[in-house]
Each structure stands twice: as C-alpha cells, then as structure tokens.
Design an enzyme around this catalytic site. Structure first.
Site, PDB file in Angstrom:
ATOM      1  CD  GLU A   1      65.337   4.719  53.466  1.00 10.18           C
ATOM      2  OE1 GLU A   1      65.091   5.252  54.154  1.00 10.18           O
ATOM      3  OE2 GLU A   1      66.022   2.909  53.986  1.00 10.18           O
TER       4      GLU A   1
ATOM      5  CG  HIS B   1      58.715   6.869  56.529  1.00  7.49           C
ATOM      6  ND1 HIS B   1      59.064   6.565  54.704  1.00  7.49           N
ATOM      7  CD2 HIS B   1      59.356   5.876  57.261  1.00  7.49           C
ATOM      8  CE1 HIS B   1      60.183   5.637  54.946  1.00  7.49           C
ATOM      9  NE2 HIS B   1      60.339   4.944  56.662  1.00  7.49           N
ATOM     10  CG  ASP B   2      62.546   6.989  57.105  1.00  4.32           C
ATOM     11  OD1 ASP B   2      61.633   7.629  58.058  1.00  4.32           O
ATOM     12  OD2 ASP B   2      63.080   6.724  56.502  1.00  4.32           O
TER      13      ASP B   2
HETATM   14  C1  GLC Z   1      64.325   3.328  56.662  1.00  5.49           C
HETATM   15  C2  GLC Z   1      63.179   3.009  57.008  1.00  5.49           C
HETATM   16  C3  GLC Z   1      63.487   3.983  58.304  1.00  5.49           C
HETATM   17  C4  GLC Z   1      63.814   3.047  59.161  1.00  5.49           C
HETATM   18  C5  GLC Z   1      65.228   2.775  59.178  1.00  5.49           C
HETATM   19  C6  GLC Z   1      65.652   1.460  59.344  1.00  5.49           C
HETATM   20  O1  GLC Z   1      65.466   4.507  56.992  1.00  5.49           O
HETATM   21  O2  GLC Z   1      62.646   4.507  56.414  1.00  5.49           O
HETATM   22  O3  GLC Z   1      61.930   4.415  58.583  1.00  5.49           O
HETATM   23  O4  GLC Z   1      63.614   3.328  59.827  1.00  5.49           O
HETATM   24  O5  GLC Z   1      64.913   2.211  57.251  1.00  5.49           O
HETATM   25  O6  GLC Z   1      64.321   0.056  59.382  1.00  5.49           O
END
Ligand code: GLC
Ligand code: CA
Length: 554
Positions: A251, A325-326
């Site tokens: 990510e 999920h974000d």
């Molecule tokens: C990523 C996750 C998110 C989380 C963040 C911090 O963006 O997808 O849900 O809040 O990392 O770990």
C-alpha cells in the site's frame, strides 16, 4: 504466465463480513462458513484485514501481537481451519502486515516505556527541541501533532497515524529481524500472499527535520525515500522472496509512477504489485479529502492513463481497484446506484477488470452494496472520521455542513456489515452489530442477488473471462478516444487479438466515433456488455453507465 497476474483477489474485512457467535463482530468461523460463496464467485485469493491482537483503536491496524489471533475474531485453530477450507475450494489467503507501526500496547512498546533501552531503539523516541517544542512540526495523518509524550520521560515518540500507533524505526536491524520473522511465521501457516500496510513511509531519515509546514513537502520527508527500496528488498530476500509463488502488494501512499516501477519491476525483487491512490482523489476539492467536489472525469482518465502507460513501459504491475476498507463505495461516489444499481456497479467493475493489472474486489461490491448515508455522527465509528468531524466543527461548520463530507468520504462507508439476506441486521449477526447496517439491505443482499440479480453474475463473468483470455492479463494497453468527455475507452492488444473497452461514466446517451481506429468490424464481436448494442460499427451509442467490451480476432 506469472501467477499473480491472472488472479482475482477478494478483500474481506473480517470485522464486518460474518459473525458466527452473535457478539456483533465478524470473525474467522464466519469467513469459513462463507468460503463456498466466494468459491462460487470464482476468486483466487482472499486478502484479510488485520485480525491480530489489538486494542482496535484503528480497527486492527494497531497491532499488539503480530503472531496471534485476537479472541474477538477466533483462535489460531480457526485460522488454520480457514486455510484448509479455503484451499479445498481453490482459494489462497493474503494477510495484512502492518509494519510501519505497532500499537502502544505491543510488548515492545510497553517494555520500552518500562525503561528497556533495547526496545526503546525500536521506535522514534526523541527529545523536545531546545525551546521545549516538539521534536519536529510534523502532523499525524489522522489529525493533530505526530508526536506524543513518551511516558513521563520528557521525550516524545513519533506516530504518523493514531497516537496509539507508534512508528517503528527500520534503521534498527533488530526491528527488521522481528518483522521478517512475522512474515515467515505466517508463511509456515500456509499463507500465500501479503499486503503491506503503508509500506512506503517506513524509511524515515535518522535525523528528523522540520517541514516547511506544507503538507506535500512534509510527506516527501518520509515517503518513497531511497532506503524504502532497500528495506523492501530485504524483506523479500528474508521471507516471501525465497518461498514460491507468493503474491505481494504494497500500500503506497502518495507514491509516484517512477517509484511504482521500482517497487514492482521483477528484476528489483521487491513486490508483485502496488496500490496507488491518485485516481481516488479526483473528488477532493483542492486536495482536501473533507471538502466535496464532483468527480473530475478528465483528471480521472488522465491519471488512469498515466499509470497504465508508465507501469507498462517500466515493466511494473498495478493492483487495480476502486474499493477497499478506507474508501467510500465507488458506485455511490462516481455513479448513481439508486437509479442504475446494476449499470453503475458493473460499468465501474468493467473499467478496472480489463485494465493491465490485478483486480481486487471489496466485499459487497459484487452485489452492488452502497454507502449507508448515515445522517448522524453518532453512527460513525472510525477514528479518522470522528477526528475530521471535530476539526470541521472547530473551523466553524455547523453539524449539517460538517456531515456532508463525512457522509461522502468516511471510511465507515465501506465498513458496514456485509448484507447477506433480508433478515434483521442483514443476516450478518444474530446480536447487535458493532456498526450499523446500511438501510437498503432488504433490497441489496446476497440471497436476493443470487436469486434475481445480475451483478454477481456479471462479476463471475469478469473473472471467468480473465481465466479464459490471456489478452486480459498480458495484452498491451493504449487509451483511445482520449478527448471523449464521458467515456473512458482503451484498447488491449495481444497476439492476433484486440480488445476495445468502452465505459460510459454518466447518465443519458452518448456517442463514440471509433473510425480512427480502423477496426475490421467483420471480425468483431461483443465480449461483454451491461446493456444492449444493436450493431457493431464505427459509431456506437452507449446508454447510462454502459460498458461495452469488443473482441476482434485478426
Ligand atoms: C492503511 C490502512 C488503514 C490504516 C492505516 C494505518 O492506510 O489501510 O486502514 O488506518 O494504514 O495503519
Ligand atoms: Ca463474532
């Protein structure tokens, strides 16, 4: 054909997928129960969001023990059973590795707090500046300062996310060793994929300096730094890279194409693919997530095209996706699922599934789930949304005004329970769900969809076609009809085949002229459409949110 390229990955948010014991929280036995459903859809791999021991301040992204199952999700035996049952159905598992930070409840942080210097070196603990102010002026991505007092030592620890998520110091080889060991622990349990959380921010400098106060300049101080590539190569070589056929995805927050290529070009031995997010900011007003604007379609096309072309030229690989999920649900965001439920969802899916990259489906997407549109801040749970609401109110917005961006952008939009049937709480739980179910569940649910719907079947077809036609996996990409104001159109070419993919992002009819493409229409056929088409020819009319995929065999 490399295996990660022809897979379709389905994301399960365990907390909201299926509750097996009536406590209102989805769990591993619940996922086991639904494996046949996922097998019916045809997916290859399930990415599970974190289910490890956690105080749940950031829904499990605040990990307190990387090698455990939080009792609220089940037991390690449940996990092993999940691996077995999934495998029986031809499905593999991808786990979420949260390696930028640990929960402040993690044993390492607790030992550090208790004075153990070995573990203090696991984190970024710094004294205040000479004038007593914070070590740097950095802001947390969830709002407020990025530094918090480290016990009563007078020092501070860095947290780029929530105050209970302390950043790990990757310069420390002991940190690296511990984290590599985590990957190997799960590999030994039969896990075949890993999603690495916010991976491109793990490479901070040893000496941290103030930013100019400009948000993007500040991000550049710790994002995509050269050392991140070294760290990722090191994880690769110490764990998944020496195992066979492991799928990895990083990510990458605010990354660049140039770095995307470095992360994923196979010669680099870093990752299989990355998630990037630029295409999901085209409805941010002036870059501000909490200020709404209509989706900028020209910009969306441009970003998609740049990434497709750039990654192709550099032999990189994208994860292609709209939902997770974000993110709010894409159909509510970019289309009109109230009026065109089937067309909205399937047009957006078609756009993604025929691009060059590995497609991800987020739970509920395959039945056309939408944003819940909760009116009251009381119905939201997510820490980022709650902080944003407070900040908007503090800026002087009234409740109604502050709720508009929350309703549109809150991460809770995608976190509401999976809608299984028309029973209370959508059949997700027999108890009281941890977050409210969207009110449209009597209409939009799996049972209803499997009996009468077309969306799930369309997704099955998308997946089936990827397995059948190498052009979808291997074909080259080129955008066509670049200037078209409402269609995102592209071509894929492979061997003696050509695919033309047309996606109409708006309501009403639109015409596209393909004469410049010199298509031999006698050799063309409709591969897939979510509408009707009378005759294939240079001038085609698409209806509201229509997609049309044409296959030409030369
Ligand atoms: C990523 C996750 C998110 C989380 C963040 C911090 O963006 O997808 O849900 O809040 O990392 O770990
Ligand atoms: Ca449960």
């Amino acid at each position: 054909m490399s295996s990660f390229k022809n897979k379709v990955i389905y994301q399960v948010y365990p907390k909201s997928f299926k509750d097996s014991n009536g406590d209102g929280i989805g769990d591993l036995p619940g996922i086991i129960e639904k494996i046949p459903y996922l097998a019916q859809l045809g997916i290859d791999m399930i990415w599970l969001n974190p289910f490890y021991k956690s105080p749940q301040n950031d829904n499990g992204y605040d990990v307190a023990d990387y090698k455990s199952v939080d009792p609220m999700f089940g037991t390690m035996e449940d996990f092993e059973e999940l691996v077995r049952v999934a495998k029986k159905h031809g499905i593999e598992l991808m786990l979420d590795m949260v390696f930028n930070h640990t929960s402040t409840e993690h044993e390492w942080f607790q030992k550090a707090l208790a004075g153990d210097t070995y573990y203090q070196d696991f984190y970024y603990i710094r004294p205040p500046k000479a004038d007593g102010s914070l070590p740097t002026n950095w802001q947390s991505k969830f709002g407020g300062d990025a530094w918090a007092p480290f016990g009563d030592t007078g020092n501070y620890y860095l947290h780029l996310y929530d105050v209970t998520q302390a950043d790990l110091d990757w310069h420390n080889p002991n940190v690296q060793r511990e984290l590599f060991d985590v990957v190997n622990f799960w590999l030994d349990k039969g896990v075949k994929g890993f999603r690495f959380d916010v991976l491109n921010v793990i490479g901070k400098d040893e000496v941290l300096v103030d930013s100019t106060g400009n948000a993007s300049q500040e991000k550049s101080l710790y994002t995509d730094t050269p050392i991140v590539h070294e760290y990722i190569h090191a994880i690769n070589q110490a764990s998944f890279g020496v195992a066979k056929d492991i799928v990895t995805v990083g990510e990458m927050s605010s990354t660049t194409i140039q770095n995307g290529i470095l992360y994923t070009n196979p010669e680099r031995e870093e990752l299989s693919m990355i998630f990037s997010f630029h295409h999901l900011k085209v409805d941010y007003k002036d870059g501000d997530k909490w200020a709404n604007q209509d989706m900028d379609f020209a910009q969306l096309k441009e970003i998609m095209d740049e990434w497709q072309v750039g990654m192709q030229e550099g032999n990189g690989w994208n994860a292609v996706f709209w939902n997770n999920h974000d993110q709010p649900r894409i159909n509510s965001r970019f289309a009109n699922p109230e009026k065109y439920p089937f067309e909205s969802t399937t047009m957006l899916a078609t756009t993604i599934h025929f691009l060059r990259g590995t497609p991800y489906i987020y739970q509920g997407e395959e039945i056309g789930m939408t944003n819940p549109n909760f009116d009251s801040i009381e119905d939201y749970v997510d820490i980022e949304s709650l902080n944003a609401y407070q900040e908007l109110r503090a800026k002087g917005l009234n409740n109604g005004e502050a709720m508009e961006p929350i309703k549109a952008k809150s991460r809770d939009n995608s976190r509401t329970p999976m809608q299984w049937n028309a029973e209370p709480h959508a059949g997700f739980t027999t108890g009281h769900p941890w977050i409210k179910v969207a009110a449209n569940y009597p209409l939009i649910n799996v049972e209803q969809e499997l009996q009468n719907g077309r969306t799930f079947k369309y997704y099955q077809e998308l997946i089936r076609l990827r397995k059948k036609l190498p052009i979808i996996v291997e074909g080259s990409y080129r955008m066509i009809a670049k200037e078209h104001p409402s269609i995102f159109a592209y071509e894929r070419v492979w061997d003696n085949q050509q695919l033309i993919v047309l996606n109409h992002f708006y309501e009403g009819e639109t015409v596209i002229d393909l004469s410049e493409e010199n298509i031999d229409w006698a050799k063309a056929k409709v591969l897939l459409t979510n509408g009707e088409i009378s005759k294939l020819q240079d001038t085609l009319t698409l209806k509201s949110y229509q997609s049309l995929v044409i296959l030409i065999e030369k």
